[in-house]
Motif scaffolding. Sequence first.
Motif, PDB file in Angstrom:
ATOM      1  N   GLU B  33      -2.676 -13.231   6.815  1.00 11.94           N
ATOM      2  CA  GLU B  33      -1.877 -12.008   6.749  1.00 11.94           C
ATOM      3  C   GLU B  33      -2.651 -10.774   7.173  1.00 11.94           C
ATOM      4  OE1 GLU B  33      -0.308 -11.942   2.766  1.00 11.94           O
ATOM      5  OE2 GLU B  33       0.458 -13.984   2.941  1.00 11.94           O
ATOM      6  N   GLY B  34      -3.875 -10.972   7.600  1.00  9.25           N
ATOM      7  CA  GLY B  34      -4.679  -9.859   8.092  1.00  9.25           C
ATOM      8  C   GLY B  34      -5.069  -8.834   7.040  1.00  9.25           C
ATOM      9  N   LYS B  35      -5.000  -9.199   5.760  1.00  3.43           N
ATOM     10  CA  LYS B  35      -5.354  -8.244   4.700  1.00  3.43           C
ATOM     11  C   LYS B  35      -6.870  -8.078   4.650  1.00  3.43           C
ATOM     12  CE  LYS B  35      -1.096  -8.856   2.539  1.00  3.43           C
ATOM     13  NZ  LYS B  35      -0.181  -8.018   1.827  1.00  3.43           N
ATOM     14  N   GLU B  36      -7.286  -6.820   4.430  1.00  2.10           N
ATOM     15  CA  GLU B  36      -8.720  -6.558   4.409  1.00  2.10           C
ATOM     16  C   GLU B  36      -9.139  -5.444   3.461  1.00  2.10           C
ATOM     17  OE1 GLU B  36      -9.512  -5.828   8.534  1.00  2.10           O
ATOM     18  OE2 GLU B  36      -8.386  -3.953   8.559  1.00  2.10           O
ATOM     19  N   THR B  37      -8.196  -4.626   2.996  1.00  3.89           N
ATOM     20  CA  THR B  37      -8.563  -3.558   2.065  1.00  3.89           C
ATOM     21  C   THR B  37      -7.985  -3.841   0.677  1.00  3.89           C
ATOM     22  OG1 THR B  37      -6.585  -2.209   2.456  1.00  3.89           O
ATOM     23  CG2 THR B  37      -8.425  -1.928   3.976  1.00  3.89           C
ATOM     24  N   PHE B  38      -8.541  -3.162  -0.303  1.00  4.33           N
ATOM     25  CA  PHE B  38      -8.055  -3.281  -1.689  1.00  4.33           C
ATOM     26  C   PHE B  38      -6.546  -3.045  -1.737  1.00  4.33           C
ATOM     27  CE2 PHE B  38      -7.550  -2.244  -6.129  1.00  4.33           C
ATOM     28  CZ  PHE B  38      -8.504  -3.006  -6.770  1.00  4.33           C
ATOM     29  N   LYS B  39      -6.137  -1.985  -1.089  1.00  3.54           N
ATOM     30  CA  LYS B  39      -4.724  -1.625  -1.016  1.00  3.54           C
ATOM     31  C   LYS B  39      -3.880  -2.769  -0.438  1.00  3.54           C
ATOM     32  CE  LYS B  39      -1.444   1.732  -0.912  1.00  3.54           C
ATOM     33  NZ  LYS B  39      -0.952   2.001   0.477  1.00  3.54           N
ATOM     34  N   GLN B  67     -17.679 -10.428   2.570  1.00  5.91           N
ATOM     35  CA  GLN B  67     -18.612  -9.318   2.635  1.00  5.91           C
ATOM     36  C   GLN B  67     -17.840  -8.020   2.510  1.00  5.91           C
ATOM     37  OE1 GLN B  67     -21.005  -9.771   6.256  1.00  5.91           O
ATOM     38  NE2 GLN B  67     -22.701  -8.994   5.010  1.00  5.91           N
ATOM     39  N   LYS B  68     -18.416  -7.080   1.796  1.00  8.28           N
ATOM     40  CA  LYS B  68     -17.785  -5.774   1.612  1.00  8.28           C
ATOM     41  C   LYS B  68     -18.458  -4.785   2.565  1.00  8.28           C
ATOM     42  CE  LYS B  68     -16.892  -2.665  -2.317  1.00  8.28           C
ATOM     43  NZ  LYS B  68     -17.126  -2.529  -3.775  1.00  8.28           N
ATOM     44  N   THR B  69     -17.658  -4.157   3.404  1.00  8.48           N
ATOM     45  CA  THR B  69     -18.223  -3.168   4.336  1.00  8.48           C
ATOM     46  C   THR B  69     -17.287  -1.977   4.456  1.00  8.48           C
ATOM     47  OG1 THR B  69     -17.176  -4.389   6.140  1.00  8.48           O
ATOM     48  CG2 THR B  69     -19.520  -4.774   5.792  1.00  8.48           C
ATOM     49  N   LYS B  70     -17.683  -1.047   5.268  1.00  4.83           N
ATOM     50  CA  LYS B  70     -16.829   0.095   5.575  1.00  4.83           C
ATOM     51  C   LYS B  70     -16.830   0.301   7.085  1.00  4.83           C
ATOM     52  CE  LYS B  70     -18.091   2.683   1.409  1.00  4.83           C
ATOM     53  NZ  LYS B  70     -16.943   2.591   0.509  1.00  4.83           N
ATOM     54  N   LYS B  76     -14.139   6.110   2.487  1.00  8.17           N
ATOM     55  CA  LYS B  76     -13.276   5.756   1.362  1.00  8.17           C
ATOM     56  C   LYS B  76     -12.865   4.294   1.359  1.00  8.17           C
ATOM     57  CE  LYS B  76      -9.017   7.622   0.844  1.00  8.17           C
ATOM     58  NZ  LYS B  76      -7.913   8.461   0.309  1.00  8.17           N
ATOM     59  N   VAL B  77     -12.322   3.864   2.456  1.00  7.99           N
ATOM     60  CA  VAL B  77     -11.730   2.529   2.514  1.00  7.99           C
ATOM     61  C   VAL B  77     -12.791   1.431   2.627  1.00  7.99           C
ATOM     62  CG1 VAL B  77     -10.238   1.017   3.860  1.00  7.99           C
ATOM     63  CG2 VAL B  77      -9.613   3.416   3.542  1.00  7.99           C
ATOM     64  N   ASN B  78     -12.742   0.485   1.699  1.00  7.09           N
ATOM     65  CA  ASN B  78     -13.610  -0.677   1.772  1.00  7.09           C
ATOM     66  C   ASN B  78     -12.931  -1.800   2.538  1.00  7.09           C
ATOM     67  OD1 ASN B  78     -15.720   0.386   0.216  1.00  7.09           O
ATOM     68  ND2 ASN B  78     -14.679  -0.161  -1.676  1.00  7.09           N
ATOM     69  N   LEU B  79     -13.726  -2.480   3.358  1.00  7.66           N
ATOM     70  CA  LEU B  79     -13.202  -3.658   4.061  1.00  7.66           C
ATOM     71  C   LEU B  79     -13.794  -4.913   3.445  1.00  7.66           C
ATOM     72  CD1 LEU B  79     -13.397  -2.689   7.833  1.00  7.66           C
ATOM     73  CD2 LEU B  79     -11.422  -2.606   6.307  1.00  7.66           C
ATOM     74  N   TYR B  80     -12.942  -5.852   3.156  1.00 10.84           N
ATOM     75  CA  TYR B  80     -13.397  -7.145   2.667  1.00 10.84           C
ATOM     76  C   TYR B  80     -13.170  -8.164   3.766  1.00 10.84           C
ATOM     77  CZ  TYR B  80     -13.323  -4.730  -1.801  1.00 10.84           C
ATOM     78  OH  TYR B  80     -13.551  -3.839  -2.826  1.00 10.84           O
TER      79      TYR B  80
END
Lengths: 154, 154
Positions: B33-39, B67-70, B76-80
């Motif tokens: 589903e291409g999800k990558e942020t907390f939101k 891995q957690k990156t930005k 602000k937004v974290n990428l997982y």
Amino acid sequence: MPVDFRCDCPFTSALDVLGDKWILVIVKQMLTEGKETFKDFTESDEAIATNILSAKLKLMEKLGLLQKTKRPDNKKVNLYLLTEKGLALTPILVELANWSDNNLRDIHPDILSGEGMQFLRQDKTAFTAMLLSNYRKKLEKEGLKARAIVNLDI
Amino acid sequence: MPVDFRCDCPFTSALDVLGDKWILVIVKQMLTEGKETFKDFTESDEAIATNILSAKLKLMEKLGLLQKTKRPDNKKVNLYLLTEKGLALTPILVELANWSDNNLRDIHPDILSGEGMQFLRQDKTAFTAMLLSNYRKKLEKEGLKARAIVNLDI
DNA sequence: ACTTTTTACTTGCGTATTGCAAGTTATATT
DNA sequence: AATATAACTTGCAATACGCAAGTAAAAAGT
């Protein structure tokens, strides 16, 4: 405990049923260790508590993953045997073991690498087929021979 | 929450790590589903609570599944993002979906049969390869393009 | 026949995980 | 400067898990 599904996604729905610490372990024990009675399961390495075992076996029967029967000559001992629906979990188990073998050794170095695992590494499909064929053979004998052990020392 | 292993069995050890209702769902959301942020995760169909999401993402990072990156331009937004160890879970997910497709329709008739599932039915291996290749392409673009959607409407 | 053991559970209670709702902080947008 | 958004944390209720002990029925031993 009637399993409620979060949504209609096939991935998520599988986890609604199988996403716990015990159901797949119980299937594994039936498939690779020849376990079939309540006693068998309580004596395992993984040491499942009897109340949880009881609840999970009931749920699994309700879900149609296994069938509860008895041998004609024994009114005490219950036999828990995998149905086709339960046997269909085999490829999932094999992928799980394969993933552990390749990705868990850094945090859990003692993971077994026995004969079974070496077979799995060489040929995943053949390994899966072997597990299924062994279990089906065991089922055929059930009722006649007391025990057809499938133990492979994974 | 440091994961304690019940024994040395590769099947059981995989379930010590993955045997819950959320970790594999999160991986699925990243992969299909291409999800990558907390939101992104909080807005999903499956509706994971934020406290659980937070705990699971931390655990998964610790386990090396993601891995957690930005992005360089956003503090602000974290990428997982999935690591190779996380991507290696793909075959497990595919087997889970396949099992649902074949064995869960009696108790959950609404399970989706979209384009993705039809592809899976036709060729499991190709489906797995496609998911992996799509995700790797997305990773390459990451940092440049804002979003490389992989959504397949499973 | 009767006592002991085995098997398959259940019950009670404590701990751990999950789930909901609300609140907090830092960054970005207007 | 004010508002909105993203990423959380905290508190508390509900559910699941886990241990120890107990029970009932069948089987085995004497």
